[in-house]
Design an enzyme around this catalytic site. Structure first.
Site, PDB file in Angstrom:
ATOM      1  N   GLY A  31      46.566   7.325 -64.998  1.00 50.37           N
ATOM      2  CA  GLY A  31      47.160   6.347 -64.094  1.00 50.37           C
ATOM      3  C   GLY A  31      46.310   5.109 -63.890  1.00 50.37           C
ATOM      4  O   GLY A  31      45.365   4.850 -64.615  1.00 50.37           O
ATOM      5  N   TYR A  32      46.687   4.327 -62.880  1.00 48.04           N
ATOM      6  CA  TYR A  32      46.146   2.997 -62.631  1.00 48.04           C
ATOM      7  C   TYR A  32      46.249   2.191 -63.928  1.00 48.04           C
ATOM      8  O   TYR A  32      45.281   1.686 -64.478  1.00 48.04           O
ATOM      9  CB  TYR A  32      44.721   3.032 -62.080  1.00 48.04           C
ATOM     10  CG  TYR A  32      44.508   1.902 -61.104  1.00 48.04           C
ATOM     11  CD1 TYR A  32      45.101   1.934 -59.845  1.00 48.04           C
ATOM     12  CD2 TYR A  32      43.791   0.770 -61.460  1.00 48.04           C
ATOM     13  CE1 TYR A  32      44.967   0.870 -58.969  1.00 48.04           C
ATOM     14  CE2 TYR A  32      43.647  -0.304 -60.588  1.00 48.04           C
ATOM     15  CZ  TYR A  32      44.235  -0.236 -59.340  1.00 48.04           C
ATOM     16  OH  TYR A  32      44.098  -1.291 -58.475  1.00 48.04           O
ATOM     17  N   LEU A  33      47.485   2.113 -64.375  1.00 51.54           N
ATOM     18  CA  LEU A  33      47.776   1.671 -65.745  1.00 51.54           C
ATOM     19  C   LEU A  33      47.482   0.184 -65.958  1.00 51.54           C
ATOM     20  O   LEU A  33      47.662  -0.633 -65.060  1.00 51.54           O
ATOM     21  CB  LEU A  33      49.244   1.973 -66.072  1.00 51.54           C
ATOM     22  CG  LEU A  33      49.669   3.433 -65.899  1.00 51.54           C
ATOM     23  CD1 LEU A  33      51.152   3.596 -66.236  1.00 51.54           C
ATOM     24  CD2 LEU A  33      48.815   4.368 -66.759  1.00 51.54           C
ATOM     25  N   GLY A  36      46.057  -1.585 -71.839  1.00 49.22           N
ATOM     26  CA  GLY A  36      45.658  -0.570 -72.831  1.00 49.22           C
ATOM     27  C   GLY A  36      46.664   0.567 -72.838  1.00 49.22           C
ATOM     28  O   GLY A  36      47.184   0.957 -73.890  1.00 49.22           O
ATOM     29  N   HIS A  37      46.972   1.090 -71.645  1.00 44.97           N
ATOM     30  CA  HIS A  37      47.991   2.142 -71.544  1.00 44.97           C
ATOM     31  C   HIS A  37      49.341   1.615 -72.035  1.00 44.97           C
ATOM     32  O   HIS A  37      50.089   2.328 -72.715  1.00 44.97           O
ATOM     33  CB  HIS A  37      48.152   2.592 -70.087  1.00 44.97           C
ATOM     34  CG  HIS A  37      46.908   3.143 -69.453  1.00 44.97           C
ATOM     35  ND1 HIS A  37      46.240   2.488 -68.451  1.00 44.97           N
ATOM     36  CD2 HIS A  37      46.227   4.298 -69.674  1.00 44.97           C
ATOM     37  CE1 HIS A  37      45.197   3.215 -68.063  1.00 44.97           C
ATOM     38  NE2 HIS A  37      45.154   4.310 -68.791  1.00 44.97           N
ATOM     39  N   GLY A 147      44.284   6.402 -77.089  1.00 49.07           N
ATOM     40  CA  GLY A 147      43.578   5.167 -77.437  1.00 49.07           C
ATOM     41  C   GLY A 147      42.294   5.452 -78.199  1.00 49.07           C
ATOM     42  O   GLY A 147      41.590   6.422 -77.918  1.00 49.07           O
ATOM     43  N   GLN A 153      37.411  11.624 -77.665  1.00 46.65           N
ATOM     44  CA  GLN A 153      38.579  12.359 -77.159  1.00 46.65           C
ATOM     45  C   GLN A 153      39.657  12.449 -78.235  1.00 46.65           C
ATOM     46  O   GLN A 153      40.254  13.512 -78.456  1.00 46.65           O
ATOM     47  CB  GLN A 153      39.128  11.648 -75.919  1.00 46.65           C
ATOM     48  CG  GLN A 153      40.483  12.140 -75.459  1.00 46.65           C
ATOM     49  CD  GLN A 153      40.892  11.511 -74.146  1.00 46.65           C
ATOM     50  OE1 GLN A 153      40.429  11.908 -73.089  1.00 46.65           O
ATOM     51  NE2 GLN A 153      41.764  10.516 -74.198  1.00 46.65           N
TER      52      GLN A 153
HETATM   53  P1  AMP Z   1      42.872   7.088 -69.133  1.00 45.65           P
HETATM   54  O1  AMP Z   1      43.978   6.814 -68.150  1.00 45.65           O
HETATM   55  O2  AMP Z   1      41.694   6.199 -68.972  1.00 45.65           O
HETATM   56  O3  AMP Z   1      42.538   8.551 -69.234  1.00 45.65           O
HETATM   57  O4  AMP Z   1      43.464   6.705 -70.554  1.00 45.65           O
HETATM   58  C1  AMP Z   1      44.668   7.235 -71.023  1.00 45.65           C
HETATM   59  C2  AMP Z   1      44.851   6.848 -72.451  1.00 45.65           C
HETATM   60  O5  AMP Z   1      44.847   5.424 -72.570  1.00 45.65           O
HETATM   61  C3  AMP Z   1      43.719   7.370 -73.350  1.00 45.65           C
HETATM   62  O6  AMP Z   1      44.268   7.813 -74.588  1.00 45.65           O
HETATM   63  C4  AMP Z   1      42.866   6.142 -73.534  1.00 45.65           C
HETATM   64  O7  AMP Z   1      42.133   6.146 -74.746  1.00 45.65           O
HETATM   65  C5  AMP Z   1      43.899   5.039 -73.537  1.00 45.65           C
HETATM   66  N1  AMP Z   1      43.269   3.763 -73.187  1.00 45.65           N
HETATM   67  C6  AMP Z   1      42.535   3.492 -72.079  1.00 45.65           C
HETATM   68  N2  AMP Z   1      42.060   2.226 -72.125  1.00 45.65           N
HETATM   69  C7  AMP Z   1      42.480   1.706 -73.295  1.00 45.65           C
HETATM   70  C8  AMP Z   1      42.310   0.447 -73.932  1.00 45.65           C
HETATM   71  N3  AMP Z   1      41.600  -0.534 -73.391  1.00 45.65           N
HETATM   72  N4  AMP Z   1      42.901   0.265 -75.136  1.00 45.65           N
HETATM   73  C9  AMP Z   1      43.624   1.247 -75.721  1.00 45.65           C
HETATM   74  N5  AMP Z   1      43.824   2.453 -75.168  1.00 45.65           N
HETATM   75  C10 AMP Z   1      43.263   2.686 -73.982  1.00 45.65           C
END
Ligand code: AMP
Length: 282
Positions: A31-33, A36-37, A147, A153
Site C-alpha cells: 500500500g501507500y501506492l 512504481g506500484h 518490481g 525479492q
Molecule cells: P511494496 O509496497 O514496497 O512492498 O512494493 C510492492 C511492489 O511494488 C514490489 O514488487 C516492489 O518491487 C514494487 N515497487 C516498489 N517501488 C517500485 C518502483 N519504484 N518501481 C517499480 N516497482 C516498485
C-alpha cells in the site's frame, strides 16, 4: 473497483471471473501506492482481463526493531490510484484475516536469502514467501507482478514458484524513479527536506556503477569501492551494503563475467532505502 476485506469475498469474485473464462493478474503491495506500484498495475491490466491489487502491510516480514507501526497507510488514496490504473479489486485484509490465531505454517528458503537484505533483515524473506504464497493461494492468478526495485525479492519469488510448482507466471517490472532519479518508495515519505536531497546519493551511485560497467569495468571491488566512496561523502548517509552478486545465486562475485546484480542499501537518517541495477540491463 471494489475494496475487499475478506478472503472469502476475493475467492468468490475470482471464481466468478474464472467461470467467464477471464484471466487474472495479481499485484502484491504493502500500500501507500505510488507510480512504481502503478506501473505494475498497468502491466497487469495490459496482460490480463482482471487485476487484483493486494494492499497489506505484512507484519511477518518486519523485524522487531523495524517500521511496522509507522509504515504509511492510506487505503482511500490507494483505491483511487488502483481504479485510475484499471485494477478491479483492492484486497485490504486486516492482519487477523491473514493470520488467524494459532497460525503456524511458513514458507522459507535457505538459498538466495543469505546475502543482501536477507543478512540485515533475517526474518524478512520468510515473511515475504509466506504472505506471497498465501496471496497466490487466495487469488490463484495467471500472472503476478513484482518490481525489479526489490531485486532479491523478485529472485526469491521466482525460485519459490519453481520449487513449489506454482502455476503462476512471474513478471519483473523496471524501477520507476522520481524526476531527479530517486527510486520511488513508500518509505520516501519518511525523509525530511534535507534527507530527501541526501537520498540522491543512492541513484547517483547506481548511475556511477552503470557507467563503469558500460565502460567495460568488470572488477567488482573497483566498482563497489567507487560507489561506497560516493555514498560516504554524504554525511546523512550510512551504508548497510554495496554489493555485486550473481543474479542466479545472489552470492557475491569478484568479476562481472555472468549476469549480475549490483545492489545497495543505505540509511538516510533513520530511513533505510534500496536501489540497484542489473548488469544485463546496462
Ligand atoms: P511494496 O509496497 O514496497 O512492498 O512494493 C510492492 C511492489 O511494488 C514490489 O514488487 C516492489 O518491487 C514494487 N515497487 C516498489 N517501488 C517500485 C518502483 N519504484 N518501481 C517499480 N516497482 C516498485
Amino acid at each position: 473497483m471494489k475494496i475487499v476485506k475478506t478472503i472469502d469475498e476475493v475467492r468468490r469474485q475470482v471464481k466468478e471471473w474464472r467461470a467467464q473464462g477471464l484471466s487474472v493478474g495479481l499485484v502484491p503491495t504493502m500500500g501507500y501506492l505510488h507510480e512504481g506500484h502503478a506501473s505494475l498495475i498497468d502491466a497487469s491490466h495490459r496482460d490480463n482481463d482482471r487485476t487484483v491489487v493486494s494492499d497489506f502491510v505484512n507484519p511477518m516480514q518486519f523485524g522487531p526493531t523495524e517500521d511496522l507501526e509507522s509504515y504509511p497507510r492510506d487505503i482511500e488514496r490507494d483505491a483511487a490510484l488502483v481504479e485510475e490504473h484499471g485494477g478491479d479489486i483492492i484486497f485490504n485484509p486486516e492482519p487477523s484475516e491473514m493470520y488467524h490465531e494459532g497460525f503456524s505454517s511458513f514458507v522459507d528458503m535457505n538459498v538466495l536469502t543469505q546475502e543482501l537484505c536477507g543478512l540485515s533483515r533475517p526474518v524478512h524473506f520468510r515473511g515475504v514467501c509466506t504472505v506471497v504464497s498465501k496471496l497466490f493461494n487466495i487469488v490463484q492468478p495467471d500472472r503476478a507482478y513484482f518490481g525489479k526495485k526489490d531485486a532479491q525479492q523478485l529472485a526469491v519469488i521466482r525460485h519459490m514458484v519453481d520449487d513449489l510448482n506454482m502455476d503462476i507466471e512471474i513478471i519483473g517490472c523496471p524501477i520507476v524513479r522520481e524526476e531527479d532519479g530517486l527510486a520511488k518508495s513508500s518509505r520516501n515519505t519518511y525523509l525530511d527536506a534535507e534527507e530527501r536531497k541526501a537520498a540522491l546519493v543512492l541513484s547517483q551511485a547506481i548511475d556511477l556503477g552503470i557507467n563503469m560497467v558500460r565502460n567495460g569495468e568488470t572488477d567488482c571491488t573497483v566498482i563497489t569501492d567507487a560507489l561506497k566512496k560516493h555514498i560516504s561523502a554524504e554525511p546523512r548517509a550510512r551504508i548497510d551494503y554495496v554489493k555485486i552478486v550473481d543474479l542466479a545465486t545472489m552470492q557475491q562475485i569478484t568479476t562481472i563475467d555472468r549476469p549480475a546484480l549490483c545492489a545497495i542499501a543505505v540509511y538516510i537518517g533513520k530511513t533505510r532505502l534500496i536501489d540497484n541495477f542489473f548488469t544485463e540491463d546496462v
